[in-house]
Design an enzyme around this catalytic site. Structure first.
Site, mmCIF file in Angstrom:
data_model
loop_
_atom_site.group_PDB
_atom_site.id
_atom_site.type_symbol
_atom_site.label_atom_id
_atom_site.label_comp_id
_atom_site.label_asym_id
_atom_site.label_seq_id
_atom_site.Cartn_x
_atom_site.Cartn_y
_atom_site.Cartn_z
ATOM 1 N N GLU A 89 37.393 66.901 84.968
ATOM 2 C CA GLU A 89 36.529 65.879 85.559
ATOM 3 C C GLU A 89 37.095 64.487 85.347
ATOM 4 O O GLU A 89 36.949 63.604 86.213
ATOM 5 C CB GLU A 89 35.115 65.987 84.976
ATOM 6 C CG GLU A 89 34.423 67.316 85.205
ATOM 7 C CD GLU A 89 34.338 67.681 86.676
ATOM 8 O OE1 GLU A 89 34.296 66.771 87.524
ATOM 9 O OE2 GLU A 89 34.326 68.890 86.986
ATOM 10 N N PHE A 95 -9.162 106.057 109.708
ATOM 11 C CA PHE A 95 -7.811 106.056 110.262
ATOM 12 C C PHE A 95 -7.731 105.196 111.524
ATOM 13 O O PHE A 95 -6.732 104.521 111.770
ATOM 14 C CB PHE A 95 -7.362 107.478 110.577
ATOM 15 C CG PHE A 95 -6.989 108.291 109.367
ATOM 16 C CD1 PHE A 95 -6.669 107.650 108.177
ATOM 17 C CD2 PHE A 95 -6.972 109.678 109.411
ATOM 18 C CE1 PHE A 95 -6.329 108.384 107.060
ATOM 19 C CE2 PHE A 95 -6.622 110.412 108.292
ATOM 20 C CZ PHE A 95 -6.306 109.758 107.108
ATOM 21 N N ASP A 112 37.553 72.965 94.696
ATOM 22 C CA ASP A 112 38.243 71.737 95.102
ATOM 23 C C ASP A 112 39.357 72.048 96.093
ATOM 24 O O ASP A 112 39.534 71.341 97.094
ATOM 25 C CB ASP A 112 38.833 71.028 93.874
ATOM 26 C CG ASP A 112 37.761 70.597 92.890
ATOM 27 O OD1 ASP A 112 36.664 70.247 93.350
ATOM 28 O OD2 ASP A 112 38.021 70.606 91.680
#
Length: 652
Positions: free
Chosen positions: A458, A161, A533
């Protein structure tokens, strides 16, 4: 569906990246979670060992052990041949050679014990009794083992530990230590020089003086010159600020300490200032040296904003940096180099003479610089004969050095993926689009109607851009989905631009509206395709009114900064200007967009035949390169755009 131009290429998302360089920690599991996993594992092991020990003890108890009364009866019946006494343990051998065990009373002689159990003297004389005094390691182990083994296990558990929490404990004592990483000048694998960096000629000239000072400071000090104590590198992300800082250290052959501005700041007040002191102390011990603070705006922002109170950790860290830099002596030979892409937010005290008194601006590379950068990244890559880096440089305006490096890497990946040994021009062209917009989404299958809508959308962009003056020429039109776009129109300028005019902005707005208008004209309906856009053109029109003074009604006045923050008033005031001015701005923005709408609509109505021709061709082939697209324009009576500067040079 997206319309891309030069400005889009500059702002489109790309994979950037600071990765864990030391590789010492598991990135998949934090330290706290690792501790609890180890604790749980230890508990499981403990229970397993306890169970095993219990099983062994139980097995031992189930051996051939008989009670002392039974032994007495067997001796009286003359069944026992010999008895060996080892302390309290009795090892019994019967006449039929059977071996058994028993235990006697502690502190009582064995003969007295047998007499007490009624064994006669004659019966005892017939039994060989051998008394052995227990001694040695095994005796003591047998006696103290049941106590010692649990103690040893508990000690081992505590040690385990302590090792787990040692790192956290040491961190508690090392909060004030600097986390800077040092690059040794003798490490050839990490050394960078100016030969490894293309372009940025002006920046190199500024930094060569620093290299000269670090190599031979005496000639500067003898003449009374004082070298800049701090150099701040300013430029867009990916322009090579960190690389230039490393090159300075590589050329001067001095240690290079690098740390990010955010690494100074912790949740505990005063830790950042302590780390600054430790960093400068370490650098002074190894001087001449270079301290590089990346993203210094993380701690170097303007003070006194009223955020964080008087014990603001960031402000204390900045104060300590100011003190350390101003406390340098002339022969200290430690130079601080910082990098930022937000110089407008830095504190004025940080930029004054005596601290960061030299500012080096690193611009995005022009065409010649891009070609040189591509050649640097092409040194160890095999190419086919058709590769022309000048073409790639022409198609990448607005790209940074990091973007160009990514293009070359993606081209190599594409070639390797297809099993080829050399990189072709087609691989590099595809990698440009991949870096700009992401990989092709081949699984994104459109219906026939959606495919026609995308094609007309497009085609509307491309046709308006080809007809309207002051717009850049179209290089490619595609309806193949990439990244977040369903299709794209790629237009690039013939020459690199440093300035943009009002006419060019209006042309860009009209081109962005081309897809919206085409959908409305052909299908008498509007889809969600033009959403990006519309956002782009609205932002552009608002910038014309509020930033660049391109509105006739508002006049030459700037109402917002480049980041959209108000110029007037404090940061805490949300109201940027009066309601009347806000209404005038909205009216001017709408007026600019309406004029551009009319222009684009007239072009599409006049060239409806060309619109149909381009759209139908896109439905068939999905992608049109510049040569094929311009052939369609010529067939419909539209003259393609040409480079006017090249024509003037040819005529001259």
């Amino acid at each position: 569906m997206k319309f891309l131009d030069k400005k889009d290429s500059q702002k489109s998302p790309k994979n950037k990246g600071k990765i864990g360089k030391d590789g010492k920690k598991d990135p998949k599991m934090p330290d706290s979670r690792q501790f609890w996993v180890n604790l749980f594992s230890t508990i499981i092991i403990f229970f397993f060992l306890v169970s095993a020990y219990s099983l062994i003890v139980e097995t031992r108890e189930e051996s051939n052990e008989i009670p002392l009364s039974q032994l007495a009866l067997d001796i009286e019946a003359d069944l026992v041949q010999s008895v060996v006494v080892k302390g309290d343990e009795l090892e019994i051998v019967y006449r039929d050679e059977t071996e058994k065990e028993s235990k006697k009373e502690t502190g009582t002689p064995i003969t007295e014990t047998f007499v007490n159990y009624g064994v006669s003297s004659e019966a005892l004389l017939r039994v060989e009794i051998d008394i052995q005094s227990p001694s040695g390691f095994l005796f003591w182990l047998a006696n103290i083992g049941p106590f010692l083994i649990p103690l040893l296990f508990i000690g081992l558990l505590l040690w385990f530990f302590s090792r787990q929490v040692k790192g956290a404990g040491m961190q508690a004592f090392s909060f004030g230590k600097s986390k800077a990483r040092m690059i040794d000048p003798d490490d050839k694998n990490q050394r960078v020089t100016f030969k490894d960096i293309a372009g940025t000629k002006e920046a190199k000239e500024e930094l060569l003086e620093i290299v000269d000072f670090l190599k031979s400071p005496k000639k500067f000090l003898d003449i009374g010159a004082r070298i800049p104590k701090g150099i701040i590198l300013m430029g867009a992300p990916g322009t090579g600020k960190t690389l230039l800082a490393r090159a300075v250290a590589g050329e001067a052959n001095v240690p290079f300490f690098t740390i990010s501005g955010s690494e100074f700041v912790e949740m505990f007040v005063g830790v950042g200032a302590s780390r600054v002191r430790d960093l400068f102390k370490t650098a002074k011990k190894t001087s001449p040296a270079i301290i590089f603070i990346d993203e210094i705006d993380a701690v170097g922002r303007v003070r006194g904003t009223g955020v964080g109170g008087g014990n603001d950790e960031r402000e204390q860290t900045l104060n300590q940096i100011l003190v350390e830099m101003d406390g340098f002596e002339q022969n200290e030979k430690v130079i601080v180099i910082a990098a930022t892409n937000r110089p407008d937010v830095l504190d004025p005290a940080l930029l004054r003479p005596g601290r960061f008194d030299r500012r080096v601006t690193i611009d995005l590379p022009d065409r010649k610089d891009r070609e040189a950068i591509l050649e640097v990244h092409a040194r160890k890559k095999p190419f086919t004969e058709d590769v022309k880096l000048i073409v790639i440089a022409e198609r990448t305006p607005g790209f940074s050095g990091a973007d160009l490096a990514s293009i070359m890497n993606e081209g190599a990946i594409l070639a390797a993926r297809e099993g080829r040994k050399k990189i072709s021009q087609f691989d590099l062209v595809r990698s440009i689009e991949k870096v700009m917009m992401g990989p092709e989404r081949k699984s994104h299958i459109l219906s026939k109607r959606e495919k026609r809508i995308t094609a007309y959308h497009e085609a509307g962009h491309a046709l308006v851009a080809s007809v309207i003056p002051w717009s850049d020429p179209v290089h490619k039109v595609s309806i193949i989905a990439r990244g977040h776009t369903g299709g794209y129109t790629l237009k690039l300028p013939f020459q690199d631009k440093r300035y943009h005019s009002k006419r060019e902005f209006i042309a860009d707005i009209a081109t962005s509206l081309g897809g919206y208008i085409a959908e409305k004209m052909v299908f008498d309906d509007i889809t969600t395709g033009p959403s990006s856009d519309l956002q782009q053109l609205t932002k552009l029109a608002r910038g014309m009114v509020t930033k660049w003074g391109m509105s006739e009604k508002m006049g030459p006045i700037a109402l917002e900064t480049e980041d959209g923050e108000p110029i007037y008033g404090s940061v805490l005031i949300n109201k940027k200007h009066s309601e009347k001015v806000a209404a005038d701005i909205d009216a001017e923005v709408k007026s600019i967009i309406d004029k551009a709408y009319k222009t684009a609509e007239n072009i599409l109505i006049e060239h409806r035949k060309a619109l149909n021709s381009i759209a139908e061709k896109l439905v068939d082939v999905e992608t049109l390169e510049r040569e094929e697209f311009e052939k369609l324009l010529i067939l419909n009576g539209i003259k393609p755009k040409e480079d006017e500067e090249k024509e003037e040079d040819t005529n001259t």
